[in-house]
Design a protein around this motif. Structure first.
Motif, PDB file in Angstrom:
ATOM      1  N   GLY A   1       0.828  -1.192   0.000  1.00  0.00           N
ATOM      2  CA  GLY A   1       0.000   0.000   0.000  1.00  0.00           C
ATOM      3  C   GLY A   1       0.863   1.243   0.000  1.00  0.00           C
ATOM      4  N   PRO A   2       0.296   2.384  -0.329  1.00  0.00           N
ATOM      5  CA  PRO A   2       1.049   3.639  -0.303  1.00  0.00           C
ATOM      6  C   PRO A   2       1.524   3.969   1.112  1.00  0.00           C
ATOM      7  CG  PRO A   2      -1.077   3.893  -1.420  1.00  0.00           C
ATOM      8  CD  PRO A   2      -1.101   2.568  -0.722  1.00  0.00           C
ATOM      9  N   SER A   3       2.451   4.895   1.230  1.00  0.00           N
ATOM     10  CA  SER A   3       2.892   5.358   2.540  1.00  0.00           C
ATOM     11  C   SER A   3       1.685   5.837   3.333  1.00  0.00           C
ATOM     12  CB  SER A   3       3.890   6.513   2.377  1.00  0.00           C
ATOM     13  OG  SER A   3       4.274   7.013   3.633  1.00  0.00           O
TER      14      SER A   3
ATOM     15  N   GLU B   1      -7.120  -6.818  -4.268  1.00  0.00           N
ATOM     16  CA  GLU B   1      -6.308  -8.029  -4.143  1.00  0.00           C
ATOM     17  C   GLU B   1      -5.922  -8.517  -5.531  1.00  0.00           C
ATOM     18  OE1 GLU B   1      -7.813 -11.192  -1.785  1.00  0.00           O
ATOM     19  OE2 GLU B   1      -8.667  -9.880  -0.230  1.00  0.00           O
ATOM     20  N   LEU B   2      -4.772  -9.190  -5.600  1.00  0.00           N
ATOM     21  CA  LEU B   2      -4.347  -9.841  -6.833  1.00  0.00           C
ATOM     22  C   LEU B   2      -3.913 -11.258  -6.494  1.00  0.00           C
ATOM     23  CD1 LEU B   2      -2.131  -7.117  -8.591  1.00  0.00           C
ATOM     24  CD2 LEU B   2      -4.382  -7.908  -9.336  1.00  0.00           C
TER      25      LEU B   2
ATOM     26  N   ALA C   1       3.081  -3.417  -9.732  1.00  0.00           N
ATOM     27  CA  ALA C   1       3.538  -2.037  -9.885  1.00  0.00           C
ATOM     28  C   ALA C   1       2.422  -1.158 -10.440  1.00  0.00           C
ATOM     29  CB  ALA C   1       4.760  -1.995 -10.798  1.00  0.00           C
ATOM     30  N   THR C   2       1.673  -1.677 -11.407  1.00  0.00           N
ATOM     31  CA  THR C   2       0.557  -0.917 -11.984  1.00  0.00           C
ATOM     32  C   THR C   2      -0.504  -0.624 -10.943  1.00  0.00           C
ATOM     33  OG1 THR C   2       0.905  -1.889 -14.175  1.00  0.00           O
ATOM     34  CG2 THR C   2      -1.273  -0.974 -13.731  1.00  0.00           C
ATOM     35  N   GLN C   3      -0.827  -1.632 -10.133  1.00  0.00           N
ATOM     36  CA  GLN C   3      -1.835  -1.452  -9.084  1.00  0.00           C
ATOM     37  C   GLN C   3      -1.352  -0.432  -8.049  1.00  0.00           C
ATOM     38  OE1 GLN C   3      -4.877  -2.987  -9.093  1.00  0.00           O
ATOM     39  NE2 GLN C   3      -5.479  -1.814  -7.307  1.00  0.00           N
ATOM     40  N   MET C   4      -0.086  -0.506  -7.669  1.00  0.00           N
ATOM     41  CA  MET C   4       0.462   0.441  -6.696  1.00  0.00           C
ATOM     42  C   MET C   4       0.434   1.871  -7.237  1.00  0.00           C
ATOM     43  SD  MET C   4       1.277  -0.637  -3.699  1.00  0.00           S
ATOM     44  CE  MET C   4       2.521   0.543  -3.160  1.00  0.00           C
TER      45      MET C   4
ATOM     46  N   ALA D   1      -1.872   7.237  -6.570  1.00  0.00           N
ATOM     47  CA  ALA D   1      -2.537   8.421  -7.102  1.00  0.00           C
ATOM     48  C   ALA D   1      -3.873   8.639  -6.399  1.00  0.00           C
ATOM     49  CB  ALA D   1      -2.748   8.267  -8.606  1.00  0.00           C
ATOM     50  N   TRP D   2      -4.605   7.542  -6.169  1.00  0.00           N
ATOM     51  CA  TRP D   2      -5.895   7.641  -5.492  1.00  0.00           C
ATOM     52  C   TRP D   2      -5.724   8.113  -4.046  1.00  0.00           C
ATOM     53  CZ3 TRP D   2      -8.342   5.500  -1.257  1.00  0.00           C
ATOM     54  CH2 TRP D   2      -9.737   5.621  -1.226  1.00  0.00           C
ATOM     55  N   ALA D   3      -4.716   7.548  -3.346  1.00  0.00           N
ATOM     56  CA  ALA D   3      -4.518   7.881  -1.937  1.00  0.00           C
ATOM     57  C   ALA D   3      -4.170   9.357  -1.752  1.00  0.00           C
ATOM     58  CB  ALA D   3      -3.415   7.007  -1.345  1.00  0.00           C
ATOM     59  N   ARG D   4      -3.419   9.920  -2.687  1.00  0.00           N
ATOM     60  CA  ARG D   4      -3.028  11.332  -2.548  1.00  0.00           C
ATOM     61  C   ARG D   4      -4.240  12.257  -2.628  1.00  0.00           C
ATOM     62  NH1 ARG D   4       1.437   9.454  -5.401  1.00  0.00           N
ATOM     63  NH2 ARG D   4       0.556   9.956  -7.437  1.00  0.00           N
ATOM     64  N   THR D   5      -5.289  11.833  -3.339  1.00  0.00           N
ATOM     65  CA  THR D   5      -6.482  12.667  -3.457  1.00  0.00           C
ATOM     66  C   THR D   5      -7.506  12.373  -2.373  1.00  0.00           C
ATOM     67  OG1 THR D   5      -7.646  11.120  -4.922  1.00  0.00           O
ATOM     68  CG2 THR D   5      -6.191  12.749  -5.952  1.00  0.00           C
ATOM     69  N   GLN D   6      -7.311  11.256  -1.643  1.00  0.00           N
ATOM     70  CA  GLN D   6      -8.322  10.818  -0.673  1.00  0.00           C
ATOM     71  C   GLN D   6      -7.873  10.921   0.775  1.00  0.00           C
ATOM     72  OE1 GLN D   6     -11.479   9.814  -1.513  1.00  0.00           O
ATOM     73  NE2 GLN D   6     -10.933  10.441  -3.599  1.00  0.00           N
ATOM     74  N   ARG D   7      -6.672  11.441   1.036  1.00  0.00           N
ATOM     75  CA  ARG D   7      -6.189  11.485   2.416  1.00  0.00           C
ATOM     76  C   ARG D   7      -7.165  12.284   3.274  1.00  0.00           C
ATOM     77  NH1 ARG D   7      -0.414  12.986   2.431  1.00  0.00           N
ATOM     78  NH2 ARG D   7      -0.091  10.749   2.355  1.00  0.00           N
ATOM     79  N   PRO D   8      -7.608  11.731   4.407  1.00  0.00           N
ATOM     80  CA  PRO D   8      -8.590  12.416   5.245  1.00  0.00           C
ATOM     81  C   PRO D   8      -8.056  13.749   5.769  1.00  0.00           C
ATOM     82  CG  PRO D   8      -8.363  10.112   5.893  1.00  0.00           C
ATOM     83  CD  PRO D   8      -7.259  10.408   4.932  1.00  0.00           C
TER      84      PRO D   8
END
Length: 268
Positions: free
Chosen positions: A49-51, A231-232, A241-244, A249-256
């Motif tokens: 998962g992302p940082s 999951e894969l 790598a593609t999933q990460m 990118a998604w996590a950077r826009t969704q951080r609470p």
């Protein structure tokens, strides 16, 4: 406990609606936000998962090194969150093995003594045949009397794996076990973990940031903001790598709101 026992017979470990919150009120950080996931016997799973996604917290709660704020962790149908610390310590020594990025070896002890340390701490007399077998399997036969300072990083990680295997645990956890190693050595270490699972004795769950490491697993579980997001099964390094990339990118826009990069680094 009954719900856990009713699950698939081959499921060794299950986290059920696990939450972990650090801090209170407005300063609270939800490292895990309702994780429910199971792990079948004799499988190798990578958690990515992302940082700030909660990977390290996930591992610590799954192994009950850190107690969840709420939810349950079942090992072989037994709710570990209901156990006291003394019982948990005994269970971890006998049923769970750990491999960490920084090896965690005692510098004054040689290879054999580092490997047999968990047995001695548990008050068990080392079985010489089993110890020799584990040392052979991990490629340390010619290094038995060497201390950690006389070994390469890869050799030290082999000692750590041998130490984790010597108690014959049903479950093996790895926290970035190849993170401090060069590419070739990392592949050798992953091969040892794969062998431990394929030999039929262990179930392995590792946290990693490396798509190549994850591609050695049967399954990759991706966390984002403390929740399982994807999951894969039997993925290639390219698929991981593609999933990460997508998740990052998604996590950077969704951080609470209120969760800073520093908070994110703390919860893994």
């Amino acid at each position: 406990m009954h719900s856990a026992q009713g699950r698939a017979a081959d499921e060794l470990l299950r986290l059920q609606d696990v939450h972990k919150v650090y801090g209170r009120s407005r300063n609270a950080v939800a490292a895990l936000a309702g994780v429910s996931v199971g792990f079948r016997r004799h499988t190798f799973t990578a958690v990515m998962g992302p940082s700030g996604s909660g990977k390290s917290t996930f591992l610590h709660c799954a192994a009950l090194l850190d107690r969840p704020t709420s939810g349950s962790v079942f090992l072989e149908g037994q709710d570990l969150t209901a156990m006291n610390e003394r019982a948990l310590t005994k269970l971890r020594r006998n049923r769970i093995g750990f491999v960490f990025q920084n090896f965690n070896l005692l510098p004054a002890l040689n290879v054999v003594d580092n490997v047999t340390l968990p047995l001695r701490l548990a008050g068990r007399r080392p079985d010489r045949r089993l110890v020799n077998e584990v040392i052979e399997r991990t490629g340390l036969a010619s290094r038995r009397k060497h201390r950690p300072g006389e070994l390469s990083g890869g050799q030290q990680q082999r000692v750590a794996i041998a130490r984790a295997l010597v108690t014959r645990p049903v479950l093996l956890f790895g926290d970035e076990p190849t993170g401090a190693l060069d590419t070739q050595t990392a592949l050798e270490i992953l091969g040892l973990l794969r062998e431990a699972v394929d030999g039929g004795e262990q179930t392995a769950v590792i946290v990693t940031h490396d798509p190549v490491a994850a591609s050695h697993a049967d399954r990759v579980v991706f966390l984002v903001d403390g929740q399982v997001s994807a999951e894969l099964e039997r993925p290639s390094a390219e698929q991981v790598a593609t999933q990460m990339t997508r998740l990052g990118a998604w996590a950077r826009t969704q951080r609470p709101a209120g969760v800073t990069p520093t908070d994110a680094e703390r919860v893994g």
